[in-house]
Design a protein around this motif. Structure first.
Motif, PDB file in Angstrom:
ATOM      1  N   ARG A   1       7.227  -9.205  -4.002  1.00  0.00           N
ATOM      2  CA  ARG A   1       6.764  -7.849  -3.688  1.00  0.00           C
ATOM      3  C   ARG A   1       5.482  -7.592  -4.458  1.00  0.00           C
ATOM      4  NH1 ARG A   1      11.245  -3.968  -3.341  1.00  0.00           N
ATOM      5  NH2 ARG A   1      11.139  -4.752  -1.197  1.00  0.00           N
ATOM      6  N   GLY A   2       4.497  -7.037  -3.763  1.00  0.00           N
ATOM      7  CA  GLY A   2       3.235  -6.705  -4.392  1.00  0.00           C
ATOM      8  C   GLY A   2       2.941  -5.224  -4.228  1.00  0.00           C
ATOM      9  N   ALA A   3       2.518  -4.594  -5.303  1.00  0.00           N
ATOM     10  CA  ALA A   3       2.207  -3.170  -5.260  1.00  0.00           C
ATOM     11  C   ALA A   3       1.238  -2.842  -6.378  1.00  0.00           C
ATOM     12  CB  ALA A   3       3.475  -2.319  -5.397  1.00  0.00           C
ATOM     13  N   VAL A   4       0.585  -1.711  -6.244  1.00  0.00           N
ATOM     14  CA  VAL A   4      -0.279  -1.157  -7.287  1.00  0.00           C
ATOM     15  C   VAL A   4       0.089   0.317  -7.424  1.00  0.00           C
ATOM     16  CG1 VAL A   4      -2.632  -0.663  -8.032  1.00  0.00           C
ATOM     17  CG2 VAL A   4      -2.145  -2.755  -6.719  1.00  0.00           C
ATOM     18  N   THR A   5       0.452   0.741  -8.618  1.00  0.00           N
ATOM     19  CA  THR A   5       0.737   2.160  -8.844  1.00  0.00           C
ATOM     20  C   THR A   5      -0.447   2.798  -9.547  1.00  0.00           C
ATOM     21  OG1 THR A   5       1.919   1.643 -10.907  1.00  0.00           O
ATOM     22  CG2 THR A   5       3.228   1.884  -8.919  1.00  0.00           C
ATOM     23  N   LEU A   6      -0.774   4.003  -9.095  1.00  0.00           N
ATOM     24  CA  LEU A   6      -1.869   4.779  -9.666  1.00  0.00           C
ATOM     25  C   LEU A   6      -1.284   6.048 -10.261  1.00  0.00           C
ATOM     26  CD1 LEU A   6      -4.551   4.434  -6.822  1.00  0.00           C
ATOM     27  CD2 LEU A   6      -4.100   2.901  -8.748  1.00  0.00           C
ATOM     28  N   GLY A   7      -1.385   6.168 -11.576  1.00  0.00           N
ATOM     29  CA  GLY A   7      -0.866   7.358 -12.255  1.00  0.00           C
ATOM     30  C   GLY A   7      -1.937   8.395 -12.456  1.00  0.00           C
ATOM     31  N   HIS A   8      -1.606   9.438 -13.183  1.00  0.00           N
ATOM     32  CA  HIS A   8      -2.584  10.487 -13.475  1.00  0.00           C
ATOM     33  C   HIS A   8      -3.707   9.907 -14.324  1.00  0.00           C
ATOM     34  CE1 HIS A   8       0.020  13.550 -11.774  1.00  0.00           C
ATOM     35  NE2 HIS A   8       1.014  13.061 -12.480  1.00  0.00           N
ATOM     36  N   PRO A   9      -4.936  10.306 -14.082  1.00  0.00           N
ATOM     37  CA  PRO A   9      -6.055   9.753 -14.858  1.00  0.00           C
ATOM     38  C   PRO A   9      -5.891  10.026 -16.350  1.00  0.00           C
ATOM     39  CG  PRO A   9      -6.850  11.009 -12.977  1.00  0.00           C
ATOM     40  CD  PRO A   9      -5.386  11.268 -13.081  1.00  0.00           C
ATOM     41  N   GLN A  10      -6.358   9.085 -17.145  1.00  0.00           N
ATOM     42  CA  GLN A  10      -6.361   9.259 -18.596  1.00  0.00           C
ATOM     43  C   GLN A  10      -7.447  10.245 -18.984  1.00  0.00           C
ATOM     44  OE1 GLN A  10      -7.028   5.238 -19.785  1.00  0.00           O
ATOM     45  NE2 GLN A  10      -4.881   4.638 -19.593  1.00  0.00           N
TER      46      GLN A  10
END
Length: 358
Positions: free
Chosen positions: A348-357
């Motif tokens: 499984r491949g994924a990229v998670t994007l969280g709230h900007p630092q």
């Protein structure tokens, strides 16, 4: 908000075939609508007619042509004819009995006032269309139970190969990292050029490109294999240099501080990430939904009971699939689990994007 309840409408549901119309449709379907229904082969999307019989039981007073991508949790009304409110109410009842999450309505002939009166909200119209795509100028959605607040904009990928870049950009616009006007073809191709493994974007390269473009972005790559991916259809020679580029991407991820999580990202993990207002760029195969066993990136941005809500930047016009199908698309957890288990090796491949630092 939950969708309003209405009195159940007596209805009948029959398969639709463009070359064998039920006699009860006679006189109900305008010529332009009939031409649209027959213009493409919709058989891949299990087309049905949801009809409302007359009080005498001898004919139909209303009907709707409904379709849906396989492996999903919605119904789409292509057109409703005859007593339109009754036809639409019958479709909503049919969806509720099947335990589906939503009903959509293409805006070919739907009047905005009729849609609103039936509990439907307008979908975001596309900022741009997918390459070669066609579709209605408007679309509407009604959630059967829980809905998704603040949906992202819809942007159709302008090439066959820029799905990864589009999902990343849409996620950043949805999160407020980028202004909507920044989502255009120049941005799409620029991010793809930095992320591509020629021609596809593999997970580590995509995550690295997002971090380079937006250094404040909180990016995590999820990839539960250490072998090169998305290369097995290529010759040994072409695999070799692309594998080298993937190793380079891993080195760059380490340099930039982009974590590569080698643990399997479960569906519950995806739901938890979305519940934290993170965006998940998920790699899956289109074999189930569109009949193409090719890798493809979608954006996971919402959850409802039993399903994850995605946006797919691609639509397959040849089967009657449009942006109305691809936008705010609920996919049951079990279906999404199968779609995103990639071959070879069931990774499984994924990229998670969280709230900007800050």
């Amino acid at each position: 908000m939950s969708s309003p309840q209405e009195m159940p409408v007596r209805n009948t549901v029959v398969p639709y075939a463009s070359d064998a119309w039920p006699v009860h449709l006679a006189g109900l379907v305008p010529r332009d609508v009939a031409e649209r229904w027959r213009a493409v082969d919709r058989s891949a999307q299990a087309p049905q007619l949801v009809a409302v019989p007359g009080d005498d039981g001898e004919g139909w007073t209303a009907a709707a042509l409904v379709t849906a991508r396989p492996g999903t949790a919605y119904l789409k009304i292509v057109d409703a004819v005859g007593d339109v409110p009754a036809a639409v109410a019958a479709v909503v009842g049919h969806a509720r009995r099947q335990g589906l999450a939503q009903v959509k309505w293409e805006g070919w002939t739907a009047h905005p006032g009729d849609a609103a009166a039936a509990g439907f909200a307008a979908l975001n119209t596309p900022l741009t269309w997918a390459e070669g795509a066609a579709g209605p100028p408007a679309g509407y959605v009604r959630w059967v139970h829980d809905d998704v607040a603040a949906p992202p904009p819809y942007y159709g990928q302008s090439t066959h190969f820029t799905c990864g870049a589009v999902t990343a950009l849409v996620a950043q616009v949805h999160a407020g990292v980028l202004p909507p006007e920044a989502l255009d073809r120049r941005a799409e191709l620029t991010l793809w050029r930095d992320a591509t493994n020629f021609m596809a974007c593999e997970p580590v390269g995509l995550g690295v490109a997002v971090r380079r473009a937006q250094p404040s972005s909180r990016v995590t790559v999820h990839l539960d294999t250490d072998r090169p991916v998305l290369l097995d259809h290529l010759s040994a020679e072409d695999q070799e240099w692309r594998a080298l580029l993937q190793r380079t991407s891993r080195t760059e991820a380490e340099r930039l501080g982009v974590p590569v999580d080698a643990r399997h990202l479960s569906l519950s993990g995806i739901r938890e990430a979305v519940g934290r207002s993170e965006h998940v760029l998920l790699l899956l195969s289109l074999a189930t939904m569109l009949g193409f066993d090719v890798p493809h990136w979608v954006l996971c941005h919402g959850v409802v009971p039993g399903a994850v809500v995605i946006d797919d930047p691609w639509a397959n016009t040849a089967t009657g699939d449009t942006w109305v199908d691809a936008h705010l698309l609920p996919v049951p957890d079990a279906s999404l689990d199968v779609m995103s288990t990639m071959s070879p090796g069931d990774f499984r491949g994924a990229v998670t994007l969280g709230h900007p630092q800050r």
